[in-house]
Design a protein around this motif. Structure first.
Motif, short mmCIF file in Angstrom:
data_model
loop_
_atom_site.label_atom_id
_atom_site.label_comp_id
_atom_site.label_asym_id
_atom_site.label_seq_id
_atom_site.Cartn_x
_atom_site.Cartn_y
_atom_site.Cartn_z
N HIS A 1 22.31 16.94 -38.72
CA HIS A 1 21.00 16.31 -38.80
C HIS A 1 20.97 15.22 -39.88
N VAL A 2 21.73 15.42 -40.94
CA VAL A 2 21.76 14.44 -42.02
C VAL A 2 22.52 13.19 -41.59
N VAL A 3 23.60 13.39 -40.86
CA VAL A 3 24.39 12.26 -40.37
C VAL A 3 23.68 11.57 -39.20
N GLY A 4 22.92 12.33 -38.45
CA GLY A 4 22.21 11.77 -37.30
C GLY A 4 22.96 11.92 -36.01
N GLU B 1 18.29 4.25 -41.27
CA GLU B 1 19.61 4.49 -40.68
C GLU B 1 19.61 5.79 -39.89
N PRO B 2 20.63 5.96 -39.03
CA PRO B 2 20.76 7.25 -38.33
C PRO B 2 20.83 8.40 -39.33
N GLY B 3 20.07 9.43 -39.07
CA GLY B 3 20.05 10.58 -39.97
C GLY B 3 18.88 10.59 -40.91
N HIS B 4 18.32 9.42 -41.23
CA HIS B 4 17.18 9.40 -42.14
C HIS B 4 15.98 10.13 -41.53
N ALA B 5 15.73 9.90 -40.25
CA ALA B 5 14.58 10.52 -39.61
C ALA B 5 14.78 12.01 -39.36
N SER B 6 16.03 12.43 -39.16
CA SER B 6 16.31 13.82 -38.79
C SER B 6 16.78 14.69 -39.94
N ALA C 1 18.77 16.86 -48.61
CA ALA C 1 18.26 16.52 -47.28
C ALA C 1 16.75 16.28 -47.31
N GLU C 2 16.04 17.08 -48.08
CA GLU C 2 14.59 16.88 -48.20
C GLU C 2 14.29 15.56 -48.90
N GLY C 3 15.13 15.19 -49.86
CA GLY C 3 14.95 13.90 -50.53
C GLY C 3 15.13 12.73 -49.58
#
Length: 325
Positions: free
Chosen positions: A239-242, A302-307, A288-290
């Motif tokens: 989820h962090v990487v997207g 970027e990918p992962g920012h939203a997820s 991840a919360e940050g």
């Protein structure tokens, strides 16, 4: 973005010859400090600066990052060559290392993962063996009480970035405060040791050209680095990487093998390793919360920012699970 006119002046002041105009491109993949590749007609550099929103206390200290990378120039630890640090920016400049990054599952195509695993262990063991006082880093951290301070620090970070209430995180924090492992001899701690924080030789991925992203480095317990590397194998990191992350691929040896290989190569006892894992999951959940907080503040696209926020509950649950084993 970067003020290229000011950067040109800074480079010139530090004796760097510029040929032609400077150009800047943001390097994707970072979730914290902003990273840019800056080039002229013949050479290239990497510029790092703090993000524009979502700052947490003591985080994103690029000047501190520069200090340790500069000190490690005198060792065999692979790091980028340092160029300059500007306190007023703040920003730092290091040489561009044209290495291969294994960030996503697709990046592992054609790579012998076992060889990369061995290289990760080799470099981490070497880093923890560096005589830090001899290279001017004797005051780089406070090793005494390191584990307990880390628990408190990441709780403070959570309070600063939290976008919601999460009772399980409170429970994980409470358990960690009751389980402090015996103190260990201090070493340099990278703080975010994982495969996609390395630049590998494109022709020979089993050889690391540079270890990057030193913003959380300090002096402390080396087993926190080992546990951090293990947590990045958790599926929630996708989820962090997207997208499916390189570090979560089933092709890697599992966390138990990783930790034991480090213990064998370093001669260190893993001790109460489950406690270190609990802290590592706690820390990664806060990170991840940050990222989620910065995204909600409009500072990440970027990918992962939203997820990234979707990773938090799973990481906290795993932290509770390992402490219960």
């Amino acid at each position: 973005m970067i003020d290229l006119a000011r950067l040109r002046a800074l480079l010139t002041e530090h004796g760097v010859a510029i040929t032609g105009d400077l150009r800047a491109d943001e390097i994707s993949g970072g979730r914290s400090n902003l990273t840019y590749k800056v080039s002229d007609d013949v050479q290239a550099w990497v510029v790092r600066r703090p993000p524009v929103a979502g700052l947490t206390p003591s985080a994103h200290d690029v000047l501190r990052e520069y200090r340790i990378v500069d000190a490690l120039q005198a060792t065999d630890i692979p790091v980028a060559p340092t160029v300059l640090a500007d306190e007023t920016g703040p920003l730092i400049v290091v040489g561009f290392v044209p290495g291969r990054v294994l960030r996503t599952r697709a990046d592992l195509d054609g790579v012998d993962v076992a060889d990369v695993h061995r290289e990760l262990i080799r470099v981490l063991v070497a880093l923890h063996a560096v005589p830090y006082a001899e290279i001017g880093l004797g005051d780089f951290g406070r090793p005494d009480g390191f584990f307990a301070r880390q628990v408190k620090r990441w709780r403070r970070q959570w309070d600063h970035v939290a976008t919601r209430e999460l009772p399980d995180l409170d429970r994980l924090y409470a358990r960690l405060t009751d389980r402090t492992p015996p103190p260990a001899p201090a070493t340099i701690v990278h703080g975010d040791y994982r495969v996609d924080n390395t630049l590998l030789d494109p022709a020979r991925p089993s050889h690391m050209l540079a270890l990057v992203d030193w913003e959380m480095s300090t002096l402390g317990d080396p087993l926190t680095d080992v546990a951090t590397m293990c947590t990045y194998q958790h599926p929630a990191f996708d989820h962090v990487v997207g997208e499916p992350a390189a570090s979560t691929s089933p092709r890697w040896p599992g966390p138990d093998v990783l930790a034991q290989d480090y213990a064998t190569a370093s001669g260190r006892d893993l001790g109460e390793f489950s406690t270190y894992l609990g802290l590592a999951y706690f820390k990664l959940a806060v990170i991840a919360e940050g990222i989620r907080a910065r995204y909600l503040a409009g500072a990440g696209s970027e990918p992962g920012h939203a997820s990234a926020g979707e990773a938090v509950p799973g990481l906290v649950a795993e932290g509770l699970a390992v402490l219960g084993r």
